[in-house]
Design a protein around this motif. Structure first.
Motif, mmCIF file in Angstrom:
data_model
loop_
_atom_site.group_PDB
_atom_site.id
_atom_site.type_symbol
_atom_site.label_atom_id
_atom_site.label_comp_id
_atom_site.label_asym_id
_atom_site.label_seq_id
_atom_site.Cartn_x
_atom_site.Cartn_y
_atom_site.Cartn_z
ATOM 1 N N VAL A 266 0.831 -1.204 0.000
ATOM 2 C CA VAL A 266 0.000 0.000 0.000
ATOM 3 C C VAL A 266 0.866 1.254 0.000
ATOM 4 N N GLU A 267 1.932 1.247 0.784
ATOM 5 C CA GLU A 267 2.843 2.400 0.801
ATOM 6 C C GLU A 267 3.464 2.622 -0.573
ATOM 7 N N TRP A 268 3.864 1.535 -1.242
ATOM 8 C CA TRP A 268 4.421 1.670 -2.602
ATOM 9 C C TRP A 268 3.391 2.285 -3.545
ATOM 10 N N ALA A 269 2.134 1.795 -3.473
ATOM 11 C CA ALA A 269 1.101 2.303 -4.369
ATOM 12 C C ALA A 269 0.836 3.782 -4.123
ATOM 13 N N ALA A 271 2.942 5.996 -2.847
ATOM 14 C CA ALA A 271 4.114 6.798 -3.197
ATOM 15 C C ALA A 271 4.301 6.945 -4.697
ATOM 16 N N THR A 272 3.919 5.923 -5.449
ATOM 17 C CA THR A 272 4.188 5.908 -6.897
ATOM 18 C C THR A 272 2.957 6.162 -7.750
ATOM 19 N N GLY A 273 1.764 6.146 -7.142
ATOM 20 C CA GLY A 273 0.542 6.220 -7.934
ATOM 21 C C GLY A 273 0.196 4.901 -8.594
ATOM 22 N N GLY A 274 0.843 3.807 -8.149
ATOM 23 C CA GLY A 274 0.576 2.494 -8.730
ATOM 24 C C GLY A 274 -0.721 1.881 -8.213
ATOM 25 N N LEU A 275 -1.073 0.759 -8.793
ATOM 26 C CA LEU A 275 -2.294 0.042 -8.424
ATOM 27 C C LEU A 275 -1.952 -1.345 -7.892
ATOM 28 N N ILE A 276 -2.681 -1.781 -6.881
ATOM 29 C CA ILE A 276 -2.629 -3.158 -6.406
ATOM 30 C C ILE A 276 -3.832 -3.885 -6.984
ATOM 31 N N LEU A 277 -3.595 -4.956 -7.722
ATOM 32 C CA LEU A 277 -4.660 -5.777 -8.288
ATOM 33 C C LEU A 277 -4.830 -6.980 -7.366
ATOM 34 N N GLU A 278 -5.885 -6.985 -6.566
ATOM 35 C CA GLU A 278 -6.085 -7.992 -5.519
ATOM 36 C C GLU A 278 -7.053 -9.059 -5.996
ATOM 37 N N ASP A 299 -6.733 0.769 1.590
ATOM 38 C CA ASP A 299 -6.737 1.972 0.744
ATOM 39 C C ASP A 299 -7.586 1.704 -0.499
ATOM 40 N N PRO A 300 -8.882 1.983 -0.435
ATOM 41 C CA PRO A 300 -9.782 1.702 -1.567
ATOM 42 C C PRO A 300 -9.438 2.453 -2.840
ATOM 43 N N GLU A 301 -8.653 3.542 -2.728
ATOM 44 C CA GLU A 301 -8.339 4.333 -3.922
ATOM 45 C C GLU A 301 -7.060 3.881 -4.613
ATOM 46 N N ARG A 302 -6.397 2.855 -4.055
ATOM 47 C CA ARG A 302 -5.175 2.367 -4.677
ATOM 48 C C ARG A 302 -5.261 0.870 -4.980
ATOM 49 N N VAL A 303 -6.395 0.241 -4.686
ATOM 50 C CA VAL A 303 -6.544 -1.203 -4.870
ATOM 51 C C VAL A 303 -7.738 -1.491 -5.771
ATOM 52 N N VAL A 304 -7.528 -2.360 -6.752
ATOM 53 C CA VAL A 304 -8.620 -2.930 -7.552
ATOM 54 C C VAL A 304 -8.892 -4.326 -6.991
ATOM 55 N N TYR A 305 -10.087 -4.523 -6.489
ATOM 56 C CA TYR A 305 -10.448 -5.794 -5.844
ATOM 57 C C TYR A 305 -11.217 -6.662 -6.840
ATOM 58 N N PHE A 306 -10.765 -7.911 -7.021
ATOM 59 C CA PHE A 306 -11.429 -8.870 -7.910
ATOM 60 C C PHE A 306 -12.078 -9.976 -7.078
ATOM 61 N N GLY A 307 -13.303 -10.322 -7.427
ATOM 62 C CA GLY A 307 -13.972 -11.463 -6.809
ATOM 63 C C GLY A 307 -14.749 -12.237 -7.857
ATOM 64 N N THR A 308 -15.139 -13.468 -7.528
ATOM 65 C CA THR A 308 -15.809 -14.336 -8.488
ATOM 66 C C THR A 308 -16.577 -15.426 -7.764
ATOM 67 N N VAL A 309 -17.554 -16.016 -8.454
ATOM 68 C CA VAL A 309 -18.281 -17.168 -7.900
ATOM 69 C C VAL A 309 -17.665 -18.482 -8.367
ATOM 70 N N SER A 310 -16.534 -18.435 -9.062
ATOM 71 C CA SER A 310 -15.959 -19.650 -9.642
ATOM 72 C C SER A 310 -15.626 -20.707 -8.602
ATOM 73 N N LYS A 311 -15.224 -20.291 -7.396
ATOM 74 C CA LYS A 311 -14.908 -21.255 -6.344
ATOM 75 C C LYS A 311 -16.060 -21.429 -5.366
ATOM 76 N N SER A 312 -16.843 -20.399 -5.136
ATOM 77 C CA SER A 312 -17.928 -20.482 -4.160
ATOM 78 C C SER A 312 -19.173 -21.140 -4.725
ATOM 79 N N LEU A 313 -19.406 -21.029 -6.039
ATOM 80 C CA LEU A 313 -20.565 -21.660 -6.669
ATOM 81 C C LEU A 313 -20.129 -22.536 -7.842
ATOM 82 N N ALA A 314 -19.793 -21.901 -8.981
ATOM 83 C CA ALA A 314 -19.382 -22.677 -10.154
ATOM 84 C C ALA A 314 -18.788 -21.742 -11.192
#
Length: 478
Positions: A266-269, A271-278, A299-314
């Motif tokens: 988060v500190e790197w993101a 400081a650099t304006g980078g993004l964390i793809l989670e 930090d919601p403004e520096r992280v892109v959060y990915f989720g899916t039903v591929s493991k929880s459902l199908a």
């Protein structure tokens, strides 16, 4: 108005032969024999078929009667004329009948990528679909908003906030057709921003790395150890504008990203304006530890959060989502287009209802118990039959790592294949470490997806796996 089944099927026939009756009889018989007409299929009434073909009704009646006498069709008063159930098509598979795996294919599948599909909650999903369809506004059946249906985005925002510690509002949630669809959209944005590189973990899926690389992005990797990816190394990587992480349960090693390394990312993101793809691909499944919240909550403004039903459902539902930094939303909409071209509105509405009704929570809790039981059975079986095998990465997720004696990984994978067991070696997921000029030290291990086998196949898969385990020194499950 008669029920839909009274109309029978829409039937295309090519009439050939010396006469209409013979030609029609031959065409129907061939359609049944080859499987174009499936066993049990309701044929059109004689009046309807005669009108469709432009022939006399008596010709159809005679053809039907002939095929009933031969056993190809059945006819009962009030239920119409149907294809006989005993008719066996040649060269085609009847609808609804499962084919056997190709000869030589694996009998048991412990490969990564799928949950136990036999546990899909069909009854509950169907009930949710009926409720959703009944309540859906007419406009729901148009192309819709590029962000996705607001009903699902609202339901997801509430669920992710309480279950995963994600800061989510419906207007920053985007529905995708899968994780890699979302990654493709992010890649387009990074290209538009002229980002030259995205850092990845030193163990991971080659499809994600290849997707980034095919877009012209460099993919330097961060070493993964028992505390997760070494995110403090990000500051030494040139040109990196984003980093792809699996922090809740590293894929495939199963370790959790340590809090200090989360903070470093988060500190790197910042400081650099980078993004964390989670990538939170199986964050709901934990067994022997407290829940680990999403990095996005830091930090919601520096992280892109990915989720899916591929493991929880199908995985076949093709439903996934991104929770975006607010300033990224317009760019993702531009990359996706002004309408939702890829995600089914009905599936989105059904999933929204599935969440709102509490069925999704119940399904996750139920499968968490079932998968924990399987994990415990596998650990116990290995302790009895292969006590030298060290087991790691078992506190969460759907897979575990079986540490093997040095130099044995490929031979064990081959031995498993001879037993009809499909399983992955750790070498499939290993990348070079950025800046090292050398490959990672070889780590002989199997990565086992104990969630994948059906309930009926689990005992056989467990036995086959234990049977191919080599001897090793003393081991202990972590």
């Amino acid at each position: 108005m008669p029920p839909p089944s009274a109309f029978g099927i829409d039937l295309h026939l090519e009439l050939t032969g010396p006469g209409l009756r013979v030609g029609l009889t031959d065409a129907l018989r061939e359609a049944v024999r080859t499987g174009r007409l499936a066993p049990g299929a309701l044929l059109p009434s004689s009046r309807s078929l005669a009108a469709d073909l432009g022939i006399a009704r008596n010709t159809v009646v005679d053809a039907y009667a002939r095929l009933v006498a031969e056993g190809w069709l059945t006819a009962q008063q009030g239920s119409g004329t149907r294809v006989a159930r005993r008719a066996e098509p040649v060269g085609a598979t009847p609808a609804g009948v499962r084919t056997r795996p190709a000869e030589g294919g694996p009998r048991y599948n412990l490969l990564l990528g799928s949950p136990n599909l036999s546990e899909f909650p069909r009854k509950q999903w169907l009930a949710a679909a009926r409720r959703a369809l009944t309540a859906a506004p007419h406009e729901a059946f148009g192309l819709g908003d590029a962000l996705g249906r607001v009903e699902l985005r609202t339901a997801l925002a509430g669920y992710l906030t309480r279950a995963r510690g994600v800061h989510a509002e419906p207007e920053r949630v985007v529905i995708c057709s899968g994780f890699h669809h979302g990654l493709m959209l992010i890649t387009r944005v990074l290209q538009a921003r002229q980002v030259p590189a995205v850092a990845i973990e030193s163990y991971g899926l080659d499809v994600s790395r290849d997707q980034l690389a095919s877009a012209g992005l460099r993919t330097p990797s961060l070493h993964v150890d028992e505390r997760g990816a070494r995110t403090d190394d990000l500051v030494r990587l040139r040109g990196v504008g984003a980093v792809l992480l699996t922090p809740a349960h590293q894929f495939p090693t199963g370790v959790v990203l340590h809090r200090d390394r989360r903070a470093a990312a988060v500190e790197w993101a910042r400081a650099t304006g980078g993004l964390i793809l989670e990538d939170d691909y199986d964050g709901e499944f934990r067994y022997d530890r407290q829940p680990v919240g999403a990095v996005q909550g830091l930090d919601p403004e520096r992280v892109v959060y990915f989720g899916t039903v591929s493991k929880s459902l199908a995985p076949g539902l093709r439903l996934a989502w991104m929770v975006l930094p607010r300033d990224l939303v317009p760019e993702i909409v531009a990359a996706k287009g002004q309408a939702d071209w890829v995600s089914s509105a009905l599936e989105q509405l059904t999933f929204a209802e599935f969440i709102a009704s509490g069925e999704y929570d119940r399904q996750v809790r139920s499968m968490r118990l079932r998968y924990r039981r399987r994990r415990d059975q596998l650990v116990a079986a290995l302790a009895r039959r292969a006590p030298g095998i060290r087991v790691t990465g078992i506190a969460a997720g759907l897979q575990m790592v079986l540490e093997l004696p040095p130099g044995t990984e490929s031979s064990v994978v081959e031995a498993a294949a001879r037993q009809g067991l499909a399983v992955s070696g750790m070498a499939e997921f290993r990348y070079d470490v950025a800046g090292s000029g050398a490959q990672l030290p070889l780590r002989d291990a199997l990565v086992v997806n104990y969630a994948a086998p059906s309930n009926s196949a689990w005992a056989g898969a467990l036995d086959a796996l234990c049977a191919v385990m080599p001897s090793a020194g003393d081991a202990a499950a972590e």
